[in-house]
Design a protein around this motif. Sequence first.
Motif, PDB file in Angstrom:
ATOM      1  N   ILE A  40      28.777 115.875 107.853  1.00 34.06           N
ATOM      2  CA  ILE A  40      28.511 114.987 106.719  1.00 34.06           C
ATOM      3  C   ILE A  40      28.158 115.878 105.532  1.00 34.06           C
TER       4      ILE A  40
ATOM      5  N   THR B 206      17.214 115.269 102.347  1.00 33.93           N
ATOM      6  CA  THR B 206      18.298 115.183 103.336  1.00 33.93           C
ATOM      7  C   THR B 206      17.740 114.944 104.738  1.00 33.93           C
TER       8      THR B 206
ATOM      9  N   SER C  50      28.355 114.613  98.806  1.00 34.90           N
ATOM     10  CA  SER C  50      29.311 113.516  98.584  1.00 34.90           C
ATOM     11  C   SER C  50      29.084 112.365  99.556  1.00 34.90           C
ATOM     12  N   GLY C  51      28.373 112.616 100.654  1.00 34.30           N
ATOM     13  CA  GLY C  51      28.157 111.581 101.653  1.00 34.30           C
ATOM     14  C   GLY C  51      29.350 111.393 102.585  1.00 34.30           C
ATOM     15  N   ARG C  52      30.413 112.149 102.363  1.00 34.22           N
ATOM     16  CA  ARG C  52      31.605 111.966 103.192  1.00 34.22           C
ATOM     17  C   ARG C  52      31.326 112.376 104.651  1.00 34.22           C
TER      18      ARG C  52
ATOM     19  N   GLU D 214      16.827 111.293 104.822  1.00 36.94           N
ATOM     20  CA  GLU D 214      17.972 110.384 104.741  1.00 36.94           C
ATOM     21  C   GLU D 214      18.825 110.398 106.018  1.00 36.94           C
ATOM     22  N   HIS D 215      19.038 111.582 106.586  1.00 39.27           N
ATOM     23  CA  HIS D 215      19.955 111.678 107.731  1.00 39.27           C
ATOM     24  C   HIS D 215      19.236 111.823 109.063  1.00 39.27           C
TER      25      HIS D 215
END
Length: 548
Positions: A44, A277, A48-50, A280-281
Amino acid sequence: MDGHVSYPPEFADEYRKKGYWLDKTITEVMDESFERFASNPLLISAQSGRVFTYREFGALSTRLALHLKALGLKLYDRVILQVPNQPEVLLAYLAVMKAGGIPIMALPPHQEAEIGYFARHSDAVGLVIPSIFSKTDKQQMAANIMKAAASLKLVLVTGGEPREGFHALDQLLADPIEERVDAETLPRANPDAPAVLQLSGGTTGVPKLIPRTHNDYVYNFLCNADISRLSRENIMLVAIPQEHNFALACPGFMGLVSRGGCEILSSVPSPEAAMKTIQEHRVTHWTAVPAMIIGMLNHPDRDKYDLSSLQLILTGGSKLNPEVAYRIRPELGCDVQQVLGMAEGPLFWTRLDDPEEVRFTTQGRPQSPGDEFKIVEPATGEEVAPGALGELWCRGPHTIRGYYRAAEHNAKAFSPDGYYKSGDLVRLHPTGNIVVEGRIKDCINRGGEKISAEEIENHILADPRIDNCACVSMPDPVLGERVCAFVVLKPGRELTLPELNHFLLEERRIAKFKLPERLELLGAMPLTNVGKLNKVALRQMVAEKLQN
Ligand code: J2J
């Protein structure tokens, strides 16, 4: 391959017999994971969050490999990678290898001086760059380099319109060439051949290239993925340069892929970005240099973030001071694992179930039962008494036997029986672990990024205002060390630090992180009583000035 020092056959036989070497290529091992963990998230991008699944990443890297082959890349061709921390760096890495090529793991801040040298020294045919990095026009850099590097033909550009003759990486990734060309046509590398050229920490005028073979590198990351007990449940944050051995293979991206985990790749190394991060993840593992840990521990807003998902920080690159190590569990709520690593291969790890004192005050023990090390008197190679200070020498199934195309240097950097002389001063801890105490090699370790003193001195000496110079480390509470340049000017000349750095950036085109951060002007250099330049005195001089 010319200029590659192979392992002696009796050692290679032994490494196979013991099951260390599997005779598989890196991409074969990666492909097994792409199939096995197909629908799991693999990567990830924090910016970009992709999200890429294992299947998608495998397919995209094969697609790019087919394009590279169609563009003329051949077995064992060298391709310099200089992409910042975004998914393209890993796609390009795998694709070059799938096409049979050998990626050279340059760093994003490198400029014309470094990249030009790698291109000429390795006869690289390819270069993968972002269009712009840190306000530098990388396409212009590539065009300049091509004038002096005849081998360089193939330039892939990410994130911008390519110049005429260059190719857009993003377009290649969007073009399904696999519908027209069979992936079976891709060549297979010999697992004993160099898979990757890593960069040496640097003690010489120019950085040395480190050939890691498929066999040694696969063993490297399969072995340390075990030592760090990685699993498919793990989410690992990588915000140090992805090209680094630490981020790529210790266990890094490849170790994590072998276990089915997910990497969060970030191009922002700051503590705030890391905390955001992690929250968030729900990051469980963080690959970080000690400077990043200190930055987080001392960050005023730390309490505002939920870091409770964090289980383990893997740290190395420079020494983790015990005072910092002891703060990690109470303040960040997680464990820490230390690694003394070298891109040349040697790896020492603290083990997760070692007693606290061992985990916090030593830099570990060898990762593999096949690793051999000794602590010696540097001048004679004689082993020192247990516990005494000496230079660390290493040999084993994931340690190189020589730098690429560097016969003269290899004769000094390796012992006749093949030990790599690390240049690190260590002592043996009673547990059998080692403790790093200093170094004899002439480099500056700036927050884990190594800077060769000789390399910078050579660039500084090219300044017409300068008669003599010497670069040494000066202490820094967060980065550990920074570069201080001592300079003797030619009569009647003047120089400031910004003027010197302007010369180094604009005329010499070196990477910014290597710039001196302090300039000291001297009438003459201090000498030892045998008339040699006295760097110890220079280090003391600047350390004293900083204290006052
Ligand atoms: C003290 N010094 C250390 C440590 C490296 C993992 C981690 C780091 C590197 C790396 C790497 C240290 N304590 N824990 O390749 O896979 C210093 C030593 C060493 C030099 C190597 C990896 N960990 N060092 O840093 O090739 O001086 O590799 O010889 O960049 O970093 O630098 P490099």
